[in-house]
Design an enzyme around this catalytic site. Structure first.
Site, PDB file in Angstrom:
ATOM      1  N   LYS A 116     -13.425   1.874  -3.662  1.00  0.00           N
ATOM      2  CA  LYS A 116     -14.880   1.988  -2.807  1.00  0.00           C
ATOM      3  C   LYS A 116     -15.807   3.145  -3.459  1.00  0.00           C
ATOM      4  CE  LYS A 116     -11.725   2.941   1.134  1.00  0.00           C
ATOM      5  NZ  LYS A 116     -11.044   3.727   2.155  1.00  0.00           N
ATOM      6  N   GLU A 144       0.750  -1.203   0.088  1.00  0.00           N
ATOM      7  CA  GLU A 144       0.093  -0.061   0.145  1.00  0.00           C
ATOM      8  C   GLU A 144       0.969   1.084  -0.002  1.00  0.00           C
ATOM      9  OE1 GLU A 144      -4.347   0.320   1.747  1.00  0.00           O
ATOM     10  OE2 GLU A 144      -3.032   1.108   3.362  1.00  0.00           O
ATOM     11  N   HIS A 172       6.522 -27.255   2.484  1.00  0.00           N
ATOM     12  CA  HIS A 172       5.744 -28.230   1.958  1.00  0.00           C
ATOM     13  C   HIS A 172       4.635 -27.722   1.074  1.00  0.00           C
ATOM     14  CE1 HIS A 172       7.483 -31.456   4.626  1.00  0.00           C
ATOM     15  NE2 HIS A 172       7.627 -30.576   5.410  1.00  0.00           N
TER      16      HIS A 172
END
EC number: 5.3.1.9
Length: 554
Positions: free
Chosen positions: A518, A359, A390
């Protein structure tokens, strides 16, 4: 002129050109050979400070590389940029704000002026408020509507109001205070609220609504859901103040929600969300581990602030890590960086660093709005140690991409079980060693021959067992995770991100890209619920809206 007023084209600097030439000369550099030739390479490329030990010897560097990178830092004016940030200059140019999260961990006697006003008394006034509130809750003096003491605290927030506090609360779980359990509610997905509230009692639950603006959609929706649940469980509007407090700079909106003014903790516009765990946003941290430990966290961050400001760049942890990131991202083509904590309690550090780094430095324009001339922030990813071995470590070892990695590991476990921690530490070291050494074709063939395999089968299998090696990594070791060392660790990464932003000439402290989603989300929502009949701006979005409307029930 200040770096944030007159951004540079870093690619045009002599130091950058020198690094490009050096990169060509380093094409055939082998870490394996470098270690074989220099018995003191580890000592030369490692350092200790603030309770952290950094081994950066497993990197594609020599002393000339370090000197050239430090030369780049000097040429972009890093020393002045650091002073600009700590002194309160308006380095967040696009928003016209200083950047002073570091003020939150400075001693009470310090002075720091913002617009001619010393902010340190207010910083410590809020810290005292936190201390008082935490004491009342831990002592059972803060009681709910049924006069029972608070047993559960739910922090409602998202982004920086969630990731940092959650990281620290979990990382310091061995320091947790008895009697109060802390929870986090971030996602707007109703399932998260449902699962959390199923294990709570309204009469003994305190909600902290953390939102600087007090208009963050996800946070307000969850806060409203919590209030509805509280009322349905037997609480009353008159007693709401016993169960809801706020951390916000919008006092009026918090009061309108039902909080009492004295239960609203302030925020300042010079503290960005992803840098805010040191502020009242860290209230759930203090509730989880106690204010003494919270202050130790601040103290640890402050020691890293001092190290960052005073250590020469070639012995400065945040600066070195930042320069290595620039080296790989801009000269070796690395597009990602892995964070690999070998500690269960640190399992969420990758999520916090994702926000902190991506960000901050996910930018494509310079401070003056002109396009950048080079790549900027990498993709940050990873996860807890042995589990990753793994899963995705395969790509680190034999994939086609160069992905530098940070290994983070403590020497001492809080919960020793047989020889588990020795194996954990061994796995951490062996992974960084394997990335560096690799396995040659001759070694692979010799290994298979020793197992009695015939030559035809060896010829078929050996190429699959070759591991290129020469993959860079840093190893950060702490004796044991503690509030002070964790504070230093998080602050170190904060400063690393800042250094890279200075080199690239970008603003690490705004996030305009977050805003577009937004804004568009409001229109999408209105179309989903039928309050806006106009079609979406594109056919794909409208098609998905239609798909939802044709099938959604509820």
């Amino acid at each position: 002129m200040a770096y944030y007023r007159t951004p540079h084209d870093v690619t045009a600097l002599p130091a950058w050109q020198a690094l490009q030439q050096h990169r060509d000369a380093m094409q055939g550099f082998s870490m394996r050979e470098a270690f074989a030739a220099d018995g003191k390479r580890f000592e030369e490329f490692s350092l200790s400070s603030c309770g952290l030990f950094l081994d950066y010897s497993k990197n594609l560097i020599n002393e000339q590389t370090r000197d050239l990178l430090v030369g780049l830092a000097n040429e972009v004016g890093l020393a002045d940029a650091i002073k600009s940030m700590f002194s309160g200059e308006i380095i967040n140019a696009s928003e016209g704000r200083p950047v002073l999260h570091t003020a939150l961990r400075r001693p009470v006697g310090d002075k720091l002026s913002v617009n001619g006003v010393n902010v340190m008394p207010d910083v410590h006034k809020v810290l005292n408020q936190i201390t008082e509130l935490v004491g009342r809750i831990h002592d059972g003096l803060w009681r709910g509507y049924s006069e029972k003491p608070i047993t559960d605290v739910v922090n409602i927030g998202i982004g920086g109001s969630f990731l940092g506090p959650e990281l620290v609360s979990e990382a310091l779980l061995p320091y947790a205070q008895r009697g109060v359990r802390c929870h986090y509610l971030a996602n707007i997905d109703g399932s998260e609220f449902h699962e959390l509230s199923a294990n709570l009692r309204a009469e003994t639950t305190l909600f902290i609504v953390s939102s600087k603006s007090f208009n963050t959609l996800e946070t307000l929706k969850n806060a409203t859901a919590a209030r509805t649940w509280y009322l349905a469980q037997g609480g009353s509007e008159a007693e709401l103040y016993r169960h809801f407090i706020a951390v916000s700079s919008n006092k009026a909106a918090a009061v309108a929600f039902g909080m009492r003014e004295e239960n609203i903790f302030p925020m300042w516009d010079w503290v960005g969300g992803r840098y805010s765990l040191w502020s009242a946003i860290g209230l759930p941290i203090a509730l989880a581990i106690g204010t003494a430990n919270f202050k130790e966290l601040l103290s640890g961050a402050y020691t890293m602030d001092q190290h960052f400001q005073t250590a020469p760049f070639d012995k400065n942890m945040p600066v070195l890590l930042a320069l290595l990131g620039v080296w790989y991202g801009n000269f070796w083509g690395a597009q990602a960086h892995a964070i690999l904590p070998y500690d269960h309690y640190l399992r969420n550090i990758t999520k916090h660093l994702q926000q902190l780094d991506m960000e901050s430095n996910g930018k494509s324009v310079l401070q003056d709005g002109s396009p950048v001339k080079t790549d900027t922030g990498p993709v940050i990813w990873g996860g807890v140690g042995c589990n990753g071995q793994h899963a995705y470590h395969q790509l680190l070892h034999q994939g086609t991409q160069l992905i530098p990695a940070d290994f983070i590991v403590p020497v001492v476990s809080f919960n020793p079980v047989a020889d588990h921690h020795q194996w954990l530490y061994a796995n951490c070291l062996s992974q960084s060693q394997a990335l560096m050494l690799g396995k040659t074709r001759d070694e692979a063939e010799a290994e298979l021959r020793a197992k009695g395999m015939n030559e035809d089968d060896i010829a078929k299998l050996a190429p699959h067992k070759v591991i290129p090696g020469n993959r860079p990594s840093n190893t950060l070791v702490v004796e044991r995770i503690s509030p002070r060392r964790l504070g230093a660790l998080v602050a170190m990464y904060e400063h690393k991100v800042f250094v890279q932003s200075v080199i690239w000439g970008i603003n690490a402290f705004d996030q305009w890209g977050v805003e577009l989603g937004k804004e568009l989300g409001k229109g999408v929502y209105q179309r989903l619920v039928g309050s806006l009949e106009d079609s979406a701006e594109d056919g794909s979005t409208q098609g998905l809206i239609n798909y939802f409307r044709g099938r959604h029930r509820g």
